[in-house]
Design an enzyme around this catalytic site. Sequence first.
Site, PDB file in Angstrom:
ATOM      1  N   ARG A   1     -10.607  -6.428  20.246  1.00  0.00           N
ATOM      2  CA  ARG A   1      -9.563  -7.312  19.900  1.00  0.00           C
ATOM      3  C   ARG A   1      -8.722  -7.272  21.272  1.00  0.00           C
ATOM      4  O   ARG A   1      -8.692  -6.254  21.862  1.00  0.00           O
ATOM      5  CB  ARG A   1      -8.851  -7.139  18.652  1.00  0.00           C
ATOM      6  N   PRO A   2      -7.955  -8.279  21.433  1.00  0.00           N
ATOM      7  CA  PRO A   2      -6.993  -8.349  22.562  1.00  0.00           C
ATOM      8  C   PRO A   2      -6.106  -7.017  22.724  1.00  0.00           C
ATOM      9  O   PRO A   2      -5.408  -6.822  21.604  1.00  0.00           O
ATOM     10  CB  PRO A   2      -6.243  -9.675  22.387  1.00  0.00           C
ATOM     11  N   GLY A   3      -6.010  -6.446  23.676  1.00  0.00           N
ATOM     12  CA  GLY A   3      -5.028  -5.573  23.861  1.00  0.00           C
ATOM     13  C   GLY A   3      -4.872  -4.369  22.962  1.00  0.00           C
ATOM     14  O   GLY A   3      -4.054  -3.495  22.674  1.00  0.00           O
TER      15      GLY A   3
ATOM     16  N   THR B   1       6.105   3.064  12.360  1.00  0.00           N
ATOM     17  CA  THR B   1       4.707   3.171  12.869  1.00  0.00           C
ATOM     18  C   THR B   1       4.540   4.183  14.394  1.00  0.00           C
ATOM     19  O   THR B   1       5.642   4.002  15.102  1.00  0.00           O
ATOM     20  CB  THR B   1       3.879   2.111  12.853  1.00  0.00           C
ATOM     21  N   ASP B   2       3.321   4.764  14.449  1.00  0.00           N
ATOM     22  CA  ASP B   2       3.386   5.233  15.848  1.00  0.00           C
ATOM     23  C   ASP B   2       2.672   4.376  16.918  1.00  0.00           C
ATOM     24  O   ASP B   2       3.119   4.496  17.980  1.00  0.00           O
ATOM     25  CB  ASP B   2       1.971   6.247  15.705  1.00  0.00           C
ATOM     26  N   GLU B   3       2.677   3.006  16.447  1.00  0.00           N
ATOM     27  CA  GLU B   3       2.140   1.967  17.403  1.00  0.00           C
ATOM     28  C   GLU B   3       3.306   1.507  18.363  1.00  0.00           C
ATOM     29  O   GLU B   3       3.110   0.781  19.455  1.00  0.00           O
ATOM     30  CB  GLU B   3       1.607   0.855  16.583  1.00  0.00           C
TER      31      GLU B   3
ATOM     32  N   TYR C   1       2.799  -7.139  16.512  1.00  0.00           N
ATOM     33  CA  TYR C   1       3.078  -6.133  15.252  1.00  0.00           C
ATOM     34  C   TYR C   1       3.956  -4.917  15.885  1.00  0.00           C
ATOM     35  O   TYR C   1       5.112  -4.773  15.271  1.00  0.00           O
ATOM     36  CB  TYR C   1       1.900  -5.566  14.441  1.00  0.00           C
TER      37      TYR C   1
ATOM     38  N   VAL D   1     -17.247  -2.792  13.849  1.00  0.00           N
ATOM     39  CA  VAL D   1     -16.503  -1.653  14.482  1.00  0.00           C
ATOM     40  C   VAL D   1     -16.019  -2.360  16.017  1.00  0.00           C
ATOM     41  O   VAL D   1     -16.920  -2.736  16.639  1.00  0.00           O
ATOM     42  CB  VAL D   1     -17.315  -0.713  14.875  1.00  0.00           C
TER      43      VAL D   1
ATOM     44  N   ASP E   1      13.184 -11.673  -1.171  1.00  0.00           N
ATOM     45  CA  ASP E   1      12.786 -11.782   0.272  1.00  0.00           C
ATOM     46  C   ASP E   1      13.919 -10.948   0.970  1.00  0.00           C
ATOM     47  O   ASP E   1      15.185 -11.326   0.674  1.00  0.00           O
ATOM     48  CB  ASP E   1      12.808 -13.197   0.782  1.00  0.00           C
TER      49      ASP E   1
ATOM     50  N   LYS F   1       7.934  -3.977  15.184  1.00  0.00           N
ATOM     51  CA  LYS F   1       8.571  -2.849  14.554  1.00  0.00           C
ATOM     52  C   LYS F   1       9.676  -1.817  15.382  1.00  0.00           C
ATOM     53  O   LYS F   1      10.382  -1.363  15.052  1.00  0.00           O
ATOM     54  CB  LYS F   1       7.241  -2.004  13.925  1.00  0.00           C
TER      55      LYS F   1
ATOM     56  N   LYS G   1      -7.935  -3.230   6.494  1.00  0.00           N
ATOM     57  CA  LYS G   1      -7.790  -2.038   7.229  1.00  0.00           C
ATOM     58  C   LYS G   1      -9.269  -1.091   7.168  1.00  0.00           C
ATOM     59  O   LYS G   1      -9.971  -1.491   6.399  1.00  0.00           O
ATOM     60  CB  LYS G   1      -6.673  -1.049   6.544  1.00  0.00           C
TER      61      LYS G   1
ATOM     62  N   PHE H   1       0.705  -1.171  -0.002  1.00  0.00           N
ATOM     63  CA  PHE H   1       0.108   0.023  -0.004  1.00  0.00           C
ATOM     64  C   PHE H   1       0.995   1.173  -0.216  1.00  0.00           C
ATOM     65  O   PHE H   1       0.867   2.006  -0.988  1.00  0.00           O
ATOM     66  CB  PHE H   1      -0.877  -0.050   1.209  1.00  0.00           C
ATOM     67  N   ILE H   2       1.584   1.461   1.166  1.00  0.00           N
ATOM     68  CA  ILE H   2       2.286   2.671   1.048  1.00  0.00           C
ATOM     69  C   ILE H   2       3.408   2.867   0.311  1.00  0.00           C
ATOM     70  O   ILE H   2       3.850   3.806  -0.333  1.00  0.00           O
ATOM     71  CB  ILE H   2       2.852   3.074   2.645  1.00  0.00           C
TER      72      ILE H   2
END
Length: 355
Positions: A288-290, A132-134, A158, A214, A57, A162, A197, A10-11
């Site tokens: 979702r968990p967490g 990512t901000d995550e 994830y 949602v 890869d 990162k 997404k 995507f990005i």
Amino acid sequence: MIFVTGGAGFIGANFVLDWLALSDEAVVNVDLLTYAGNLNNLAALEGDARHLFVRADICDQQQMLALLHRHRPRAIVHFAAESHVDRSILEPGAFIRTNIDGTFSLLEAARAYWHGLPDAEKAAFRFLQVSTDEVYGSLGPHDAPFTETSAYAPNSPYAASKAGADHLVRSYHHSYALPTLTTNCSNNYGPFQFPEKLIPLVISNALAGRALPVYGDGMQVRDWLFVGDHCAALRRVLEAGTPGQVYNVGGWNEMTNIEVVGRLCAILDKLAPKAESYRAQITFVNDRPGHDRRYALDARKLERELGWKPADTFESAIMKTVQWYLANQVWVAQVQSGAHLEWLERQYGKPEARP
């Protein structure tokens, strides 16, 4: 020439398309073409000699080094990653392999290649880690947005993978003087986003008459960044960023998930109306968990030091995004059916099994 990993996702695909629309500088585009990598994203570049695609890869360090020596890029822009939180909770191993082992492999190849460059090329070389901000974890409702000095506190496999990759990139700058740059972006949206997404999922499900899921109460807050603005920020960081530095790339658009879904329904009610509002399809599902409650980035450093800020508002960019998906229903159908993966298997054979 620049070397882009994950440039069929995507990005990455948006970045490659924008780069070649704005520059004559060639791109070596390396992507393994897993489920979210799609060469149809790059169809506009068919026959363009400036775009060289290589299916490979990033975990194959020797192949990465061979490609670097063969093409002699002045920069690496590293997008390649497993990126969906839900998938990381179900199958964390793939995220550790690609995001941590793959980044390590690429860094080692980049270090060996960079070390052998002439002094002038060595000084000009850059390794840009797109993150990512995550990695920063979750904010409370009244907390200030994350800055580049905020502590890392990842809450999903994830985000942790990162974060690990970011730490490796930082260490290669400090240990080996490799001229690295890191960007941490907020939630992207726009053309070519795989419909797992939130925004493309809502659009595709709405048009198909399916439920619009949602999580929880829908009050999770995200900062939304149009992918075109993100690509512009990356070009600017690559051009003028200071090696060793981190830059937050935010959209200054904090909204709850339920607000985003409501806005999408309102746009679809105008552009593709039916008997009742699409809002009737909204369905709340178990959280979702967490699930992190809020993300927000302070992007003032990037504006102050490099002069970047978003060109689009959420209102203008979300309209462009919905219009793109309405005009590209064939693309949506292909990725949802897996037709692009079937084509890849016919074209390239099955990818090698991953350990």
